[in-house]
Design a protein around this motif. Structure first.
Motif, PDB file in Angstrom:
ATOM      1  N   GLN A 164       0.880  -1.177  -0.163  1.00 14.24           N
ATOM      2  CA  GLN A 164      -0.006  -0.073   0.005  1.00 14.24           C
ATOM      3  C   GLN A 164       0.959   1.334  -0.001  1.00 14.24           C
ATOM      4  OE1 GLN A 164      -3.404   0.137   2.479  1.00 14.24           O
ATOM      5  NE2 GLN A 164      -3.925  -1.907   2.356  1.00 14.24           N
ATOM      6  N   ALA A 165       2.222   1.416   0.708  1.00 14.54           N
ATOM      7  CA  ALA A 165       2.922   2.466   0.640  1.00 14.54           C
ATOM      8  C   ALA A 165       3.315   2.673  -0.906  1.00 14.54           C
ATOM      9  CB  ALA A 165       4.083   1.914   1.442  1.00 14.54           C
ATOM     10  N   ILE A 166       3.512   1.897  -1.654  1.00 14.16           N
ATOM     11  CA  ILE A 166       3.831   1.994  -3.133  1.00 14.16           C
ATOM     12  C   ILE A 166       2.565   2.785  -3.626  1.00 14.16           C
ATOM     13  CG2 ILE A 166       3.933   0.896  -5.282  1.00 14.16           C
ATOM     14  CD1 ILE A 166       5.297  -1.380  -3.936  1.00 14.16           C
ATOM     15  N   ALA A 167       1.504   2.318  -3.409  1.00 11.28           N
ATOM     16  CA  ALA A 167       0.433   3.059  -4.192  1.00 11.28           C
ATOM     17  C   ALA A 167       0.095   4.501  -3.448  1.00 11.28           C
ATOM     18  CB  ALA A 167      -1.147   2.162  -3.633  1.00 11.28           C
ATOM     19  N   HIS A 168       0.257   4.646  -2.157  1.00  9.20           N
ATOM     20  CA  HIS A 168       0.337   5.898  -1.663  1.00  9.20           C
ATOM     21  C   HIS A 168       1.289   7.024  -2.338  1.00  9.20           C
ATOM     22  CE1 HIS A 168      -2.717   5.761   1.471  1.00  9.20           C
ATOM     23  NE2 HIS A 168      -2.091   4.544   1.975  1.00  9.20           N
ATOM     24  N   ALA A 169       2.521   6.462  -2.408  1.00  5.35           N
ATOM     25  CA  ALA A 169       3.409   7.235  -3.268  1.00  5.35           C
ATOM     26  C   ALA A 169       3.224   7.754  -4.476  1.00  5.35           C
ATOM     27  CB  ALA A 169       4.866   6.503  -2.936  1.00  5.35           C
ATOM     28  N   HIS A 174       0.921  11.491  -8.681  1.00  4.00           N
ATOM     29  CA  HIS A 174      -0.163  11.446  -9.638  1.00  4.00           C
ATOM     30  C   HIS A 174      -1.384  11.250  -9.333  1.00  4.00           C
ATOM     31  CE1 HIS A 174       3.692  11.514 -12.279  1.00  4.00           C
ATOM     32  NE2 HIS A 174       4.107  10.590 -11.669  1.00  4.00           N
ATOM     33  N   SER A 175      -2.226  12.268  -8.754  1.00  3.85           N
ATOM     34  CA  SER A 175      -3.237  12.006  -8.347  1.00  3.85           C
ATOM     35  C   SER A 175      -4.330  11.135  -9.159  1.00  3.85           C
ATOM     36  CB  SER A 175      -3.731  13.370  -7.643  1.00  3.85           C
ATOM     37  OG  SER A 175      -4.194  14.181  -8.703  1.00  3.85           O
ATOM     38  N   GLU A 176      -3.925  11.462 -10.479  1.00  4.95           N
ATOM     39  CA  GLU A 176      -5.109  10.552 -11.299  1.00  4.95           C
ATOM     40  C   GLU A 176      -4.911   9.226 -11.575  1.00  4.95           C
ATOM     41  OE1 GLU A 176      -1.468  11.418 -13.612  1.00  4.95           O
ATOM     42  OE2 GLU A 176      -2.567  12.654 -12.087  1.00  4.95           O
ATOM     43  N   THR A 177      -3.909   8.766 -10.630  1.00  4.34           N
ATOM     44  CA  THR A 177      -3.776   7.222 -10.834  1.00  4.34           C
ATOM     45  C   THR A 177      -4.659   6.336 -10.360  1.00  4.34           C
ATOM     46  OG1 THR A 177      -1.356   7.614 -10.504  1.00  4.34           O
ATOM     47  CG2 THR A 177      -1.933   5.240 -10.262  1.00  4.34           C
ATOM     48  N   ARG A 178      -5.187   5.459 -11.148  1.00  8.85           N
ATOM     49  CA  ARG A 178      -6.307   4.323 -10.720  1.00  8.85           C
ATOM     50  C   ARG A 178      -5.722   3.090 -10.246  1.00  8.85           C
ATOM     51  NH1 ARG A 178      -8.533   3.976 -16.670  1.00  8.85           N
ATOM     52  NH2 ARG A 178      -6.604   3.754 -16.856  1.00  8.85           N
ATOM     53  N   VAL A 179      -5.895   3.045  -8.951  1.00 16.14           N
ATOM     54  CA  VAL A 179      -5.550   1.855  -8.156  1.00 16.14           C
ATOM     55  C   VAL A 179      -6.646   0.866  -7.479  1.00 16.14           C
ATOM     56  CG1 VAL A 179      -4.232   1.234  -6.194  1.00 16.14           C
ATOM     57  CG2 VAL A 179      -3.531   3.218  -7.451  1.00 16.14           C
ATOM     58  N   ALA A 180      -6.226  -0.240  -7.721  1.00 16.67           N
ATOM     59  CA  ALA A 180      -7.199  -1.170  -7.295  1.00 16.67           C
ATOM     60  C   ALA A 180      -6.677  -2.072  -6.440  1.00 16.67           C
ATOM     61  CB  ALA A 180      -7.632  -2.316  -8.589  1.00 16.67           C
TER      62      ALA A 180
END
Length: 459
Positions: A164-169, A174-180
């Motif tokens: 999850q730290a990867i996703a947060h970083a 890049h706030s537009e990143t879509r994460v599942a």
């Protein structure tokens, strides 16, 4: 009363600090946030259901009495779970800010990423430095470096934290990143629902097109699920070919997951496979200090108490952090200052369990001892077992030593390979299978192996 909920709660907390022990305020009240103030009710959101129930039973009534004195009128204090945590699913998509989000993305719910799982709160030590370095590299260049990243290790050591730290970083830049983010069990359930509801095209579009990062916890749960593995295989391929970052976690490396198709095993190993091991004493102390710092408890828990906990609790990061919560709760109930004596009382069950495990571990041989006993019984040297030589005189005892290391020490395949001259997974797997088959067919060979086992098990 002309106050905002936040202002009202702040004033009440100021008064509560005079009435409640400092540990109680820090642990139970400061993490809560006021969300509404109307009709004589101040509604306060706590992080989880346990905190809500504890605050409601222990603190709501005295806080309500304090509120009457602070505000000059009756104000009832009500605790509830934070709205975004109350019923969030295991998997969902990150929602970018409205300014950057596309219309179809905004309609989705928020991702269940834990706001505490950041690189800044992850404590690096010898047992996890490779996994942490790989995670940082992935966060810097998602989809380009180490794709997929496969992190494995025992429960509670920080695999999900790093993922999850990867996703947060990435989202921070890049706030537009879509994460599942999801658990493997959720993926399995989605496949089943998609088949029964006959909406697999929508399912495939959602998982193969509508995301930039795919984070899946506990992929070992895919074992034996043939239909789900088929969907996961094609989802993986579609995302990988599109340059989307994939991060996976498991309790064991890909080749050790039984019932996992070989084509998935090979894909899981395409990028980086990194393990997280048990933290050593100094690492455990650092983890406890970081936990205390996160929760603003540095002045509440003395260093000697943190060391005491670290010396007696070794199983996982999660259990270490749980010990702090239990200790604070115990101190709050007893109205006593935190000390080693109090920690010994509060954590007596954990200490007894840890001491029992330590006693049993003293009777478990080391891999060097396994090599020594097998080498002597087969008339070779321990150095020969660790060498690259493949003569028949060394191959059989080396395979036996590998088998006993796996069976008696519970070593992982990669650890066994390293202990026997840097051999790869496939060699170790072949050796273990060969010994098991030979023990079934050859009674004399089986008796010889069992005699070595008995010697190693003797105190």
């Amino acid at each position: 009363m002309d106050l905002s909920p936040k202002e009202a709660w702040s004033r009440l907390l100021t008064e509560a600090r005079r009435e409640f022990p400092d540990a109680t305020v820090r642990t139970w009240l400061e993490p809560a946030r006021a969300i509404s103030l109307e009709a004589g009710r101040l509604v306060v959101a706590a992080p989880d259901q346990f905190a809500v129930e504890w605050n409601a039973s222990k603190h709501a009534a005295p806080l309500t009495r304090l509120a009457a004195a602070v505000f000059g009128e009756a104000v009832e204090i009500i605790f509830q779970v934070q709205a975004e945590r109350a019923s969030r699913p295991q998997m969902d998509f990150f929602v970018p800010s409205p300014a950057t989000a596309s219309p179809d993305t905004v309609s989705r719910k928020a991702t269940p990423l834990n706001e505490r799982y950041l690189f800044e709160t992850f404590v690096i030590g010898k047992s996890n430095e490779l996994a942490a370095a790989a995670a940082h590299a992935v966060a810097e260049a998602p989809g380009k470096t180490y794709n997929p990243l496969f992190i494995y290790g025992a429960t509670g050591l920080g695999k999900t934290h790093l993922m999850q730290a990867i996703a947060h970083a990435v989202i921070a830049r890049h706030s537009e990143t879509r994460v599942a983010y999801m658990g493997a069990e959720q993926f399995i359930n989605e496949v089943i629902e998609g088949i029964h509801g006959r909406n697999m095209p929508e399912f495939r579009k959602q998982y193969r097109s509508d995301m930039d990062m795919f984070l899946v916890d506990d992929v070992h749960f895919l074992e034996g699920k043939e239909m789900t593995q088929e969907e996961f295989f094609h989802t993986f391929n579609a995302l990988h070919e599109a340059g989307k970052q994939i991060v996976l976690t498991s309790d064991r490396p890909p080749k050790e997951i039984p019932g996992l198709e070989s084509r998935l095993v090979s894909r899981f190993e395409w990028g980086m496979v990194a393990d997280i091991g048990q933290p050593d004493l100094e690492h455990r102390i650092a983890i406890l200090r970081k936990k205390a710092e996160q929760d603003h408890l540095e002045l509440t828990i003395p260093d000697d108490v943190l060391r005491f906990i670290a010396e007696h609790v070794r199983s996982s990061v999660r259990e270490l952090e749980g010990c702090i919560i239990k200790l604070l709760l115990y101190a709050s109930l007893k109205h006593r200052e935190i000390s080693i004596e109090l920690a010994r009382e509060a954590l007596s069950d954990k200490i007894k369990q840890a001491d029992a495990l330590a006693a049993s571990s003293r009777s478990i041989p080391s891999v060097a001892r396994v090599q020594e006993v097998v080498a002597r019984r087969w008339g070779v040297t321990p150095e020969g077992l660790r060498s690259k030589a493949r003569t028949k005189a060394l191959t059989v005892p080396r395979q036996v030593a590998m088998y006993l290391a796996r069976d008696m020490l519970g070593m992982q395949l990669v650890e066994i390979g390293q202990a026997f001259g840097g051999r790869d997974h496939s060699t170790v797997i072949h050796s273990l299978g060969k010994v098991e088959r030979d023990m079934t067919r050859d009674h004399q060979f089986r008796d010889r192996v069992e005699m070595a086992r008995r010697e190693l098990a003797a105190p």
